[in-house]
Write an enzyme that holds these catalytic residues in place. Structure first.
Site, PDB file in Angstrom:
ATOM      1  N   LYS B 100     -13.755  91.449   9.137  1.00 30.29           N
ATOM      2  CA  LYS B 100     -13.649  91.954   7.776  1.00 30.29           C
ATOM      3  C   LYS B 100     -15.016  92.530   7.450  1.00 30.29           C
ATOM      4  O   LYS B 100     -15.997  91.794   7.314  1.00 30.29           O
ATOM      5  CB  LYS B 100     -13.292  90.837   6.788  1.00 30.29           C
ATOM      6  CG  LYS B 100     -13.229  91.354   5.363  1.00 30.29           C
ATOM      7  CD  LYS B 100     -13.045  90.268   4.330  1.00 30.29           C
ATOM      8  CE  LYS B 100     -13.393  90.829   2.966  1.00 30.29           C
ATOM      9  NZ  LYS B 100     -13.439  89.801   1.925  1.00 30.29           N
ATOM     10  N   GLY B 161     -15.169  87.405  -7.047  1.00 27.64           N
ATOM     11  CA  GLY B 161     -15.409  86.191  -7.820  1.00 27.64           C
ATOM     12  C   GLY B 161     -15.311  86.370  -9.322  1.00 27.64           C
ATOM     13  O   GLY B 161     -15.534  85.425 -10.074  1.00 27.64           O
ATOM     14  N   ALA B 187     -10.337  90.662  -3.506  1.00 26.45           N
ATOM     15  CA  ALA B 187     -11.373  90.356  -4.494  1.00 26.45           C
ATOM     16  C   ALA B 187     -10.958  90.638  -5.932  1.00 26.45           C
ATOM     17  O   ALA B 187     -10.380  91.672  -6.237  1.00 26.45           O
ATOM     18  CB  ALA B 187     -12.670  91.093  -4.213  1.00 26.45           C
ATOM     19  N   GLY B 188     -11.276  89.703  -6.805  1.00 28.87           N
ATOM     20  CA  GLY B 188     -11.120  89.910  -8.232  1.00 28.87           C
ATOM     21  C   GLY B 188      -9.920  89.230  -8.860  1.00 28.87           C
ATOM     22  O   GLY B 188      -9.796  89.193 -10.077  1.00 28.87           O
ATOM     23  N   ASN B 209     -10.378  84.167  -2.602  1.00 32.86           N
ATOM     24  CA  ASN B 209     -11.114  82.948  -2.302  1.00 32.86           C
ATOM     25  C   ASN B 209     -11.397  82.183  -3.591  1.00 32.86           C
ATOM     26  O   ASN B 209     -10.858  81.122  -3.853  1.00 32.86           O
ATOM     27  CB  ASN B 209     -12.408  83.286  -1.555  1.00 32.86           C
ATOM     28  CG  ASN B 209     -13.154  82.067  -1.013  1.00 32.86           C
ATOM     29  OD1 ASN B 209     -13.926  82.182  -0.083  1.00 32.86           O
ATOM     30  ND2 ASN B 209     -12.938  80.871  -1.550  1.00 32.86           N
ATOM     31  N   THR B 210     -12.222  82.795  -4.444  1.00 35.10           N
ATOM     32  CA  THR B 210     -12.673  82.101  -5.645  1.00 35.10           C
ATOM     33  C   THR B 210     -11.529  81.658  -6.552  1.00 35.10           C
ATOM     34  O   THR B 210     -11.587  80.568  -7.135  1.00 35.10           O
ATOM     35  CB  THR B 210     -13.633  83.011  -6.442  1.00 35.10           C
ATOM     36  OG1 THR B 210     -14.586  83.552  -5.540  1.00 35.10           O
ATOM     37  CG2 THR B 210     -14.359  82.233  -7.522  1.00 35.10           C
TER      38      THR B 210
END
Lengths: 86, 257
Positions: B100, B161, B187-188, B209-210
């Site tokens: 990635k 994040g 992301a986001g 992830n976050t």
């Protein structure tokens, strides 16, 4: 008696015997050779050579492996105080 | 939907939810959350082994590379040379040719440096890597990455994040229509509805992830995300009704008193 040499491992000074191989170093550090990457003086090593390459005075060794990660921790929270849009 | 598998570079995945492994309390929690998410693909970072405290366990002791597709990233790299170095180290660590690719442009936004990204992608594709690039929601850049040989592109929904959700659904939609490779919205994402929305737009997968690791109960959120991605995918395949300004009665008028 073999003389000692100074090397750097993951940024830390370390001494070892002059005939130590990269494979010996990994064993000494109790690091399993599978799933690690070793960079010696900025060159990535083929793991087949771990037991053949002897360390030399001043060698810089980097030993890396996988850790938890998705993305880097953002700094916005730390730096500015995060403001939610809603 | 039984055969609704995602194929990237000849690899088949059942789950359309990709998850990161950062920011968890410990490896046990990471493992539980990933199991609850049902993900097949998990991202990991490449970092120095802790040589002073060898009691530290290895993440891959918890995540069996036979069970999961390990997707190493170049997170934290702000220039092409660093991204190449980390990608090559990831491959040398012996999991696969998958990477990635992240080349970040700025610490505050963590937005991709798309110029550096394209340059690094070209080199890594030539070296035989399977490059999954983390990119901006820019259709032109996405197409360039495909032209280089990336088998999927990963446009962001919002800053990493941030939990802001899908900030530009129209650009993402254009990317999905223009680009003929799988699109992984990366992301986001903040909560389950964001993931469902991404899938309803037509994303092939969502990476996060976050949103999971940072939730008050990461394991419950991982499960929520599993359903959200699945529900969004089903809705996309089912085909939603058009939006109309005025009502259309659901019950027949005929037979009324």
């Amino acid at each position: 008696m073999t003389e000692a040499i100074q090397i750097q491992v993951n940024g830390e000074q370390r001494s070892c015997r002059a005939d130590t191989t990269v494979g010996d170093l990994l064993r000494e550090l109790a690091i399993k050779t599978e799933r690690v990457a070793v960079e010696l003086n900025l060159e990535i090593m083929d793991r087949k050579n771990f037991d053949h390459r002897s360390l030399k005075q001043g060698d810089r060794v980097e030993i890396l492996s996988f850790i938890g990660g998705g993305a880097p921790v953002g700094v916005q929270g730390k730096r500015r105080g995060f403001v939610h849009a809603e | 939907m039984l055969n609704d598998r995602l194929t990237i570079a000849g690899r088949e995945f059942t789950s359309r939810l990709f998850v990161g492994t950062g920011k968890y309390k410990d490896f046990a929690e990471t493992k539980k959350a990933i199991e609850a998410s049902g993900a097949d693909v998990v991202t990991v970072a490449v970092r120095r082994v802790n040589i002073t405290d060898r009691s530290k366990e290895n993440l891959l002791d918890y995540l069996d590379p036979k069970k999961y597709t390990i997707l190493p990233n170049t997170a934290g790299c702000y220039n092409v040379q660093d991204a190449l170095r980390y990608a090559r180290l990831a491959r040398a660590a012996g999991v696969s040719d998958l990477i990635k690719l992240e080349v970040l442009g700025d610490e505050r936004t963590l937005f991709p440096d798309t110029v550096g990204l394209i340059e690094a992608a070209k080199i890594l594709v030539k070296e035989g890597f399977i490059v999954l690039p983390y990119t901006n929601d820019d259709p032109i850049v996405a197409q360039k990455l495909v032209d280089i040989g990336c088998p999927a592109v990963m446009p962001l929904a919002a800053p990493i994040g941030s939990g802001l959700g899908i900030r530009n659904p129209y650009n993402l939609k254009i990317i999905m229509e223009m680009v003929k490779v799988p699109i992984i919205v990366d992301a986001g994402v903040g909560t389950a509805s964001d993931a469902a929305f991404a899938m309803e737009l037509g994303a092939d997968a969502v990476l996060m992830n976050t949103a999971i690791a940072g939730a008050q109960d990461p394991i419950a959120m991982a499960e929520a995300m599993k359903y959200a991605v699945h529900a969004g995918r089903l809705a996309y395949k089912a085909g939603r009704i058009p939006r109309k300004l005025y009502a259309t009665a659901s019950s027949p008028i005929e037979g009324m008193l």
